[in-house]
Design a protein around this motif. Structure first.
Motif, short mmCIF file in Angstrom:
data_model
loop_
_atom_site.label_atom_id
_atom_site.label_comp_id
_atom_site.label_asym_id
_atom_site.label_seq_id
_atom_site.Cartn_x
_atom_site.Cartn_y
_atom_site.Cartn_z
N ALA A 7 0.83 -1.20 0.00
CA ALA A 7 0.00 0.00 0.00
C ALA A 7 0.86 1.25 0.00
N GLU A 8 1.94 1.24 0.77
CA GLU A 8 2.85 2.40 0.78
C GLU A 8 3.50 2.59 -0.58
N GLY A 9 3.88 1.49 -1.23
CA GLY A 9 4.48 1.59 -2.55
C GLY A 9 3.52 2.17 -3.56
N ALA A 10 2.26 1.75 -3.48
CA ALA A 10 1.23 2.30 -4.38
C ALA A 10 1.00 3.77 -4.09
N HIS A 11 1.02 4.12 -2.80
CA HIS A 11 0.83 5.52 -2.41
C HIS A 11 2.01 6.36 -2.90
N ASP A 12 3.23 5.85 -2.76
CA ASP A 12 4.41 6.58 -3.22
C ASP A 12 4.35 6.80 -4.73
N GLU A 13 3.94 5.78 -5.47
CA GLU A 13 3.84 5.90 -6.93
C GLU A 13 2.75 6.90 -7.30
N SER A 14 1.65 6.85 -6.60
CA SER A 14 0.56 7.79 -6.85
C SER A 14 1.00 9.22 -6.55
N ALA A 15 1.71 9.41 -5.47
CA ALA A 15 2.21 10.75 -5.12
C ALA A 15 3.22 11.23 -6.15
N ALA A 16 4.06 10.32 -6.64
CA ALA A 16 5.04 10.70 -7.67
C ALA A 16 4.34 11.10 -8.96
N ARG A 17 3.27 10.39 -9.30
CA ARG A 17 2.50 10.75 -10.50
C ARG A 17 1.88 12.12 -10.34
N GLU A 18 1.32 12.39 -9.17
CA GLU A 18 0.71 13.70 -8.93
C GLU A 18 1.75 14.82 -9.03
N ARG A 19 2.93 14.59 -8.47
CA ARG A 19 4.02 15.59 -8.58
C ARG A 19 4.38 15.82 -10.03
N TYR A 20 4.47 14.74 -10.81
CA TYR A 20 4.80 14.85 -12.22
C TYR A 20 3.75 15.68 -12.96
N VAL A 21 2.48 15.39 -12.70
CA VAL A 21 1.38 16.12 -13.35
C VAL A 21 1.43 17.59 -12.98
N GLU A 22 1.64 17.89 -11.72
CA GLU A 22 1.69 19.29 -11.29
C GLU A 22 2.89 20.01 -11.91
N CYS A 23 4.03 19.37 -11.95
CA CYS A 23 5.21 19.98 -12.59
C CYS A 23 4.97 20.18 -14.08
N PHE A 24 4.38 19.18 -14.72
CA PHE A 24 4.10 19.28 -16.15
C PHE A 24 3.15 20.45 -16.42
N ARG A 25 2.10 20.56 -15.61
CA ARG A 25 1.14 21.65 -15.80
C ARG A 25 1.81 23.00 -15.62
N ALA A 26 2.63 23.14 -14.58
CA ALA A 26 3.31 24.41 -14.33
C ALA A 26 4.29 24.75 -15.46
N ASP A 27 5.04 23.76 -15.91
CA ASP A 27 6.01 24.00 -16.98
C ASP A 27 5.32 24.31 -18.31
N LEU A 28 4.20 23.66 -18.57
CA LEU A 28 3.42 23.96 -19.77
C LEU A 28 2.91 25.40 -19.72
N ALA A 29 2.42 25.81 -18.57
CA ALA A 29 1.92 27.17 -18.41
C ALA A 29 3.04 28.19 -18.65
N CYS A 30 4.21 27.93 -18.09
CA CYS A 30 5.35 28.85 -18.28
C CYS A 30 5.76 28.93 -19.74
N LEU A 31 5.79 27.80 -20.42
CA LEU A 31 6.19 27.79 -21.83
C LEU A 31 5.16 28.53 -22.69
N LEU A 32 3.89 28.33 -22.43
CA LEU A 32 2.85 29.03 -23.19
C LEU A 32 2.93 30.54 -22.95
N LEU A 33 3.19 30.94 -21.74
CA LEU A 33 3.35 32.36 -21.43
C LEU A 33 4.57 32.93 -22.14
N GLU A 34 5.65 32.16 -22.12
CA GLU A 34 6.89 32.59 -22.80
C GLU A 34 6.67 32.75 -24.31
N LEU A 35 5.96 31.81 -24.91
CA LEU A 35 5.69 31.90 -26.35
C LEU A 35 4.89 33.16 -26.68
#
Length: 149
Positions: free
Chosen positions: A52-80
């Motif tokens: 369960a902890e391993g699944a939670h860690d993977e889920s948390a890592a996915r959420e971090r990835y999504v949040e970073c991706f969203r923030a970086d996409l926003a920055c790139l669109l603003l830059e463009l």
């Protein structure tokens, strides 16, 4: 003056939920016998907890990835947009997407739909595949489930 009563006022102590029976039913019933099942070995709960902890860690890592991706996409669109010296109003005229939506995307408040991304990329003359590739390249680590395959 007469008092009115609601159905809840007429509940009597003889109803089943107030007779003193336990939530599992009377002693000797199937419901009561379910709670007396054989206890698990000490190692089994630890293994389940680790999974369960391993699944939670993977889920948390996915959420971090999504949040970073969203923030970086926003920055790139603003830059463009800023590289073209366009206002949000200018981008709205070129894309047909409302200024409020574009602004919320650039601030990473909301995620753009694929249709909106295509419209924005067409307005900039910027391939959507390149946009996504640049955002992915900025991510510090790959998505956990992708890294193991």
């Amino acid at each position: 003056m007469t008092a009115t009563t609601s159905p809840s006022d007429s509940a009597s102590p003889s109803e089943p939920h107030e007779t003193g029976t336990t939530p599992t039913g009377p002693v000797g019933s199937k419901a009561a016998s379910r709670s007396s099942s054989t206890p698990k070995s000490p190692a089994q709960p630890a293994q389940e907890q680790g999974a369960a902890e391993g699944a939670h860690d993977e889920s948390a890592a996915r959420e971090r990835y999504v949040e970073c991706f969203r923030a970086d996409l926003a920055c790139l669109l603003l830059e463009l947009r800023r590289n073209r010296d366009w206002s949000v109003y200018d981008l709205e005229r070129h894309t047909g997407v409302s200024r409020s939506t574009l602004s919320r995307i650039e601030r990473a408040v909301t995620e753009p739909s694929m249709a909106v991304l295509v419209r924005v990329c067409l307005a900039y003359g910027y391939p959507i595949s390149r946009l996504v590739a640049e955002v992915e390249a900025q991510q510090p680590e790959p998505w956990p489930s992708c890294a193991t395959q």
